[in-house]
Design a protein around this motif. Structure first.
Motif, PDB file in Angstrom:
ATOM      1  N   ARG A 203       0.868  -1.180   0.000  1.00  0.00           N
ATOM      2  CA  ARG A 203       0.000   0.000   0.000  1.00  0.00           C
ATOM      3  C   ARG A 203       0.903   1.228   0.000  1.00  0.00           C
ATOM      4  O   ARG A 203       1.602   1.482   0.988  1.00  0.00           O
TER       5      ARG A 203
ATOM      6  N   CYS B  83       0.307  -2.525   6.339  1.00  0.00           N
ATOM      7  CA  CYS B  83      -1.061  -2.257   6.768  1.00  0.00           C
ATOM      8  C   CYS B  83      -1.247  -2.706   8.220  1.00  0.00           C
ATOM      9  O   CYS B  83      -0.422  -3.430   8.771  1.00  0.00           O
TER      10      CYS B  83
ATOM     11  N   ASN C  87      -1.045  -6.798   8.225  1.00  0.00           N
ATOM     12  CA  ASN C  87      -0.037  -6.773   7.173  1.00  0.00           C
ATOM     13  C   ASN C  87       0.212  -8.173   6.632  1.00  0.00           C
ATOM     14  O   ASN C  87       0.966  -8.960   7.205  1.00  0.00           O
TER      15      ASN C  87
END
Length: 305
Positions: free
Chosen positions: A153, A162, A165
């Protein structure tokens, strides 16, 4: 990619690791349990805005090994280390029982439950930029072309990590849950680890969970509370982030002329200009001093630090 069949695995048998960020103390003097690592290059920001502390992490361990965490936290605190608003607690849980076929299931789970997990772990405002959400676009990319690239991302301050993740599978065979605030308190750390283990085991088993933080914890048999509380960032830090956010769009063209596909990670004032830290497509970081003369921004020199 073949769809994964649900597989029931005892959460206590899952291997995990926990990344413990801290400021202060004396990382070089901490006696490490065999296999544990002190990542001295992983520095945090202390109350004066200076780089400080480090990141402590174990080798892959199981629930029965958790007393290692208690002992290492005691050793760390004995040097004066502490967790502040800039610190996080990241739990890696091994996906070996399910393998790569499980990634689509975990992407769907992230889309469905990530806000519930964030709410249960009560992520502070200062931590949220370090754990952005998984998106539908990422899911669509992965379905059409499976692989780690689909799970990146883009966006500062850390492009691929994230809050849930899944890119970590392609690095070390885990899913990383990054929402917890920093802590050196054993009970808070181990409560977080237990929740993450139970959550991953439930998703792997195909369990449907409530979309409510308290009800999810109860359904999992995980602690309802007792997680690291949020720590407010000081006003100076919040103002720094506001200023960074305003400068990034202005400086991005210059950053990309200095570093191909460069992404600005942070901006800091210096007496002789502005330091711009730029990450390239491989994750390598370079620091550049820039100035704003009357004709517009220009790079002065590459900093060696």
């Amino acid at each position: 990619m073949k769809e994964m069949e649900p597989l029931l695995v005892d959460w206590k048998e899952l291997r995990f690791g926990v990344e413990i960020e801290f400021v202060g103390g004396n990382p070089q003097q901490v006696e490490l349990w065999p296999g544990w690592i002190m990542a001295h290059d992983e520095r945090q920001i202390d109350g004066d805005g200076a780089e400080s502390g480090s990141e402590l992490k174990p080798p892959p361990i199981k629930w029965e090994d958790r007393e290692q965490i208690r002992e290492m936290l005691m050793r760390l605190r004995a040097t004066g280390a502490e967790a502040n608003w800039n610190c996080g607690l990241h739990v890696h849980v091994g996906l070996e029982p399910w393998g790569e076929e499980s990634i689509p299931r975990f992407i769907e789970a992230a889309l469905l439950y990530q806000e519930v997990v964030r709410s249960l772990l009560d992520s502070s405002e200062a931590r949220l930029p370090f754990c952005p959400p998984v998106t539908q676009e990422m899911r669509d990319r992965f379905i059409s072309e499976p692989g780690s690239a689909a799970l990146y991302r883009k966006g500062r301050p850390q492009s691929h990590r994230c809050g849930i993740n899944l890119a970590a599978w392609y690095d070390i065979g885990t899913v990383e849950i990054r929402y917890a605030n920093g802590s050196l308190d054993y009970d808070e750390v181990i409560n977080t680890v237990e929740f993450c283990l139970r959550f991953v085991a439930a998703i792997g088993a195909g369990q449907q969970l409530p979309c409510d933080p308290r009800r999810m914890a109860i359904a999992l048999g995980a602690p309802v509370g007792g997680y690291p509380p949020p720590i407010p960032a000081p006003q100076w830090y919040r103002e720094r982030i506001w200023l960074e956010n305003a400068l990034v769009p202005i400086l991005t063209p210059l950053a990309r002329s200095l570093v191909q596909d460069g992404e600005i990670l942070y901006i800091l004032p210096r007496p002789d200009g502005i330091l711009v830290a730029i990450e390239d497509a491989n994750g390598d970081l370079s620091k550049h001093l820039v100035q704003l003369p009357s004709a517009g921004w220009e790079a002065v020199r590459l900093l060696q630090e």
